[in-house]
Write a protein that holds these residues in place. Structure first.
Motif, short mmCIF file in Angstrom:
data_model
loop_
_atom_site.label_atom_id
_atom_site.label_comp_id
_atom_site.label_asym_id
_atom_site.label_seq_id
_atom_site.Cartn_x
_atom_site.Cartn_y
_atom_site.Cartn_z
N CYS A 517 -55.87 -1.14 -17.81
CA CYS A 517 -55.93 -0.39 -18.83
C CYS A 517 -55.53 -0.68 -20.32
CB CYS A 517 -55.43 1.26 -17.62
SG CYS A 517 -56.71 1.61 -17.03
N ASP A 518 -54.05 -0.49 -20.03
CA ASP A 518 -53.66 -1.82 -21.00
C ASP A 518 -54.57 -3.22 -21.29
OD1 ASP A 518 -52.01 -0.25 -20.80
OD2 ASP A 518 -50.68 -1.33 -20.12
N THR A 521 -57.94 -2.04 -23.05
CA THR A 521 -57.69 -0.93 -24.52
C THR A 521 -57.90 -2.25 -25.03
OG1 THR A 521 -56.88 0.71 -23.50
CG2 THR A 521 -56.17 0.54 -25.47
N LEU A 612 -65.60 2.24 -21.00
CA LEU A 612 -63.96 2.57 -21.37
C LEU A 612 -63.30 3.72 -20.36
CD1 LEU A 612 -61.38 0.80 -22.75
CD2 LEU A 612 -62.45 2.55 -24.22
N CYS A 616 -60.72 4.39 -16.81
CA CYS A 616 -58.95 4.52 -17.01
C CYS A 616 -58.55 5.80 -17.26
CB CYS A 616 -59.12 4.26 -18.52
SG CYS A 616 -58.77 2.61 -19.21
#
Length: 686
Positions: A517-518, A521, A612, A616
Motif C-alpha cells: 500500500c505504501d 500510494t 486505489l 488498501c
C-alpha cells in the motif's frame, strides 16, 4: 457610432445639438437592453460610447459581442467557448457510437441535411462526424463550411483533406458578410485586428503542440522584435482577442491555440521564412527540459516533475518528430528519447517510449554514445512491457556498441536491465550474477541516482524468487534508506513492492499489505500505471492468502484492466505468471464460475481512484452503482417507469434526439441491452 445607435433606436432629433446629447436624453428615462454586435473593429469608440451611456442612464444594460473586452468599468466578460463535442473515446463502435446531445455534431447534421436531404448519421459514421467536429475545434463557421462540402465529398474525405483546411473550407454563405463566406476570411478578420507584435507572436506560437505555459512562450518566442519581457503583454493581448485560450487555474496557467488558429499562424510563419528557426528553438527548449528532468529526477520533486512532463507531452512529440524528419537532427532525437527515460517508465508512457525510441534508433546508423544509451533505455522499456525478445536484441546491440566506443556507463546500465530480463525469462541465477555486477559497477563509479538505487531493488527481486527472501528484505532496506535520504519516491516505491513480495513469500500477509500500500500510494501520485498494476496484483494474492476470495477476484480484475494499458501482465515473468494462474484456479473453484466472473468484471470496471482505495482496505463502489451522471440517473429512473424516449424528452424538457442519446449511454455504461434490464437494475438499487 452614436448616430448609428440613435438611428437604430429611432431617437427623434431635430435639434442643433450633438447626436450623443439626443441619445443620452432619450436613454435617461428608459430601461432597456442594448445589444452591440462585432465591436472589435471599433473597440475604442464603442468603449467610450458605452461608458457615457451607462453614466447617462442607470436603466441601460449593454450586451456587447467582441473579440476582446471593451475595458469599461463594471464590465463582466463571458467567454463563448467552442460548441460542445463528444470525447472520441465515447464514439468507438464498442461504446455504441454515442454522439447525441452535442452542439457541434447536431449543427453538422442539421447543415448537412440542408445540402443533402438524405443525410443522416449512423453507427458507422458517428465517429467520423465527431472526429470532424474535433478537428474543426467545434467552431460553428468551420462546421457550416464543412457541411457545404458534403454535396461532393463524404465525411471521411473531408477529414482526410483537413490538413489544408483553408483551401477546403472556402465556399459558404455568399449572402452573408464577407468575413463569414470562407474560413480564411473569418480568420483574416481576426488577424487584421492584431497589432504587429501580436501578429508575430501568433505565428511563433504555432510551433507549440497542445498547451504551453507563459515561461515556455518566453523561452521559445522571444527575440526578433519581441523582447522576453514583452511576451506577457503581447500574449495577454492575444488572450483578450480570443486568439489564444487560457486553460486551468493552477499556479501557472496554460495556454493553447485552436487547431484552426494554429494552422493560420503556421502559414504566416512559413511565409516569413521563420519556421525552421522557431522549430529548432522549440526543439532545443524541450530537449533541455527532458535532460533537466533526468538530472533532477533523483530527489523530492518527482511528482512535480512528472506533472511538468505530462503537461509537455504533445510538445515532446512535436520536438521528436522535428528531429526525426529534419536532415542532420536524428542524433539529437536519440539524445532526447534517451533523456526521457523516467517519462517513459515512471510516468506511464511505455508504449510511447517504444514508438519514439524505435523510430530514433532506426534513423541513426553511426556509432554514438547517444545510440548506446537509447539502446539500453529501449531494452528497459521493452523488458518492462514483457517483450523480452526485443529487449535482449537491444541489450546485445548496446553491449557491442559500448565495447566499440568504450562506454562503461552504458555497459553497466545495460547489464542491470539485462539482468532483470533474464530473470523474467526464468534464468534466475544468471540474472543474479548480472545484477550483482551492475551494482558493483555503479558503486565503483560512485554513481548514486534513481536507477542505481533501483538496481539494488532489482537484485532483491531476484533474491526473493530464488528463495532468499531474508536477503531480499535486507537489500530493500538498503535501497529504501538511500531513497529516503534523498527524498526519492519512485525507486523507493519499487523497493516497497519487492519488500511486499518478500513478506508475502514469508507468509507475513499483514506486513506485505502495508509495504504494497505504501508502494501503491507513491505510484498513484506519479501516475505509474506499471507500478500500480504490479501492486494491485500482489494485493490480490495477499487477499487470497487471507481467505477473502471475492475481494481477491475483484482486485485481479482491476489488475487485469491496469495491465492491459501497459503490456504483458507481470512483466512476462514465468514464476509470477505461474503463481497468478494457480491463484486464479484456486479462487474460481472456491467461488464458482458465475460468481468469479461477476466479481472479476466488477474489478475491471473500477475507476483508478476506486481501485486505489479498495486495494488498501477501503470500500469499493458496489456493482449496482455504476458511474452515471446526474442526468443519466434521471433518465434511468424514467426508463424504469416505462416512459418512451419521447415522453422522457417532454418530462426533462430536452429534444427527443438528446433523450435517445442519454438512454443509449445509460445502456452502454450499465452493460445492458434492453430497457427492461435498466428497470430491473433501478428497482434493485432503490
Amino acid at each position: 457610432m452614436a448616430t448609428v445607435v440613435a438611428e437604430t433606436l429611432g431617437v427623434p432629433d431635430q435639434s442643433l445639438g450633438s447626436p450623443e446629447s439626443a441619445l443620452f436624453s432619450y436613454l435617461a428615462q428608459r430601461r432597456l437592453l442594448l445589444i452591440l454586435d462585432n465591436c472589435e473593429h471599433l473597440l475604442q469608440t464603442t468603449a467610450a460610447l458605452v461608458s457615457d451611456m451607462l453614466h447617462a442612464s442607470a436603466g441601460v444594460v449593454v450586451l456587447a459581442t467582441s473579440r476582446e473586452p471593451l475595458g469599461v468599468l463594471g464590465e463582466r466578460s463571458w467567454p463563448v467557448p467552442p460548441m460542445s463535442m463528444p470525447d472520441l473515446a465515447n464514439v468507438a463502435p464498442s461504446r455504441g457510437g454515442y454522439v447525441y446531445g452535442y452542439e457541434a455534431v447536431e449543427l453538422l447534421e442539421e447543415r448537412a441535411r440542408a445540402v443533402r436531404p438524405d443525410f443522416s448519421l449512423d453507427p458507422a459514421s458517428r465517429g467520423v462526424a465527431a472526429q470532424l467536429c474535433r478537428r474543426l475545434d467545434g467552431l460553428p463557421l468551420a462546421i457550416e463550411l464543412a457541411a457545404v462540402r458534403l454535396r461532393a465529398l463524404s465525411l471521411e474525405q473531408i477529414v482526410a483533406r483537413l490538413e489544408d483546411r483553408y483551401r477546403l473550407l472556402c465556399t459558404g454563405n455568399r449572402g452573408g458578410p464577407a468575413r463569414h463566406q470562407t474560413l480564411r476570411a473569418a480568420v483574416d478578420w481576426s488577424f487584421d485586428l492584431c497589432s504587429e507584435r501580436e501578429k508575430a507572436l501568433w505565428a511563433r506560437l504555432s510551433v507549440f503542440a497542445g498547451a504551453f505555459a507563459l515561461s515556455d512562450a518566453e523561452e521559445v518566442c522571444a527575440d526578433g522584435g519581441i523582447a522576453r519581457a514583452e511576451i506577457f503583454e503581447v500574449l495577454s493581448g492575444l488572450v483578450d482577442k480570443s486568439i489564444v485560450l487560457r486553460e486551468g487555474a493552477g499556479e501557472e496557467p496554460r495556454y493553447r491555440l485552436l487547431e484552426t488558429i494554429k494552422a493560420y499562424g503556421h502559414e504566416r510563419l512559413v511565409a516569413e521564412g521563420a519556421e525552421l528557426t522557431l522549430r529548432r528553438r522549440h526543439r532545443d527548449y524541450y530537449l533541455d527540459l527532458a535532460e533537466r528532468s533526468e538530472d533532477c529526477w533523483f530527489g523530492p520533486n518527482q511528482v512535480r516533475w512528472c506533472a511538468r512532463l505530462q503537461g509537455a507531452q504533445a510538445n515532446f512529440w512535436a520536438a521528436l518528430d522535428f528531429c526525426l524528419t529534419t536532415p542532420g537532427e536524428q542524433v539529437t532525437g536519440l539524445r532526447m528519447a534517451g533523456a526521457l527515460i523516467f517519462f517513459w517508465n515512471a510516468c506511464g508512457h511505455l508504449k510511447d517510449g517504444r514508438y519514439w525510441l524505435g523510430r530514433a534508433l532506426e534513423a541513426v546508423d553511426e556509432p554514438a554514445p547517444e545510440k548506446a544509451k537509447a539502446l539500453w533505455v529501449n531494452g528497459y522499456v521493452a523488458m518492462t512491457q514483457g517483450d523480452n525478445k526485443a529487449a535482449m536484441r537491444s541489450f546485445a546491440e548496446c553491449l557491442e556498441l559500448a565495447a566499440q566506443i568504450d562506454d562503461p556507463v552504458a555497459r553497466a546500465y545495460c547489464q542491470q536491465f539485462r539482468g532483470s530480463a533474464e530473470q523474467f525469462k526464468g534464468n534466475l541465477h544468471e540474472a543474479e550474477t548480472l545484477l550483482e555486477e551492475a551494482v558493483r559497477s555503479h558503486q565503483a563509479g560512485g554513481v548514486v541516482n534513481s536507477l542505481t538505487v533501483l538496481a539494488t531493488s532489482q537484485l532483491a527481486f531476484v533474491s526473493c524468487l530464488i528463495g532468499k527472501a531474508d536477503r531480499a528484505i535486507e537489500l530493500c532496506e538498503d535501497s529504501g534508506a538511500v531513497s529516503e535520504l534523498h527524498g526519492e519516491q519512485w525507486a523507493l516505491s519499487w523497493s516497497n513492492w519487492v519488500r511486499g513480495l518478500a513478506q508475502w513469500t514469508l507468509g507475513d500477509q499483514k506486513a506485505a499489505a502495508a509495504a504494497l500500500c505504501d508502494s501503491l500510494t507513491a505510484k498513484h501520485a506519479l501516475d505509474d500505471r506499471l507500478g500500480m498494476s504490479a501492486c494491485v496484483e500482489l494485493l490480490a494474492w495477499v487477499a487470497i492468502e487471507e481467505n477473502d476470495a471475492r475481494r481477491a477476484v475483484q482486485l485481479l480484475g482491476a489488475a487485469k484492466a491496469l495491465w492491459a494499458s501497459i503490456g504483458h501482465p507481470l512483466f512476462g515473468s514465468r514464476e509470477l505468471l505461474r503463481v497468478h494462474d494457480s491463484y486464479v484456479g484456486r479462487v474460481r473453484e472456491a467461488l464458482g464460475t458465475k460468481a468469479f466472473e461477476r466479481c472479476h468484471a466488477l474489478g475491471e470496471r473500477m475507476a483508478t481512484q476506486d481501485v486505489l482505495s479498495f486495494a488498501c482496505g477501503q470500500d469499493a463502489p458496489g456493482d449496482d452503482e455504476p458511474r452515471l451522471t446526474r442526468r443519466e440517473k434521471q433518465v434511468a429512473e424514467l426508463v424504469a417507469q416505462g416512459l418512451t424516449n419521447k415522453q422522457i424528452a417532454g418530462r426533462l424538457v430536452i429534444s427527443q434526439r438528446t433523450a435517445e442519446g442519454h438512454v443509449e449511454n445509460v445502456l452502454t455504461k450499465l452493460g445492458f441491452k434492453s430497457r427492461a434490464q435498466v428497470a430491473a437494475w433501478f428497482a434493485k438499487r432503490t
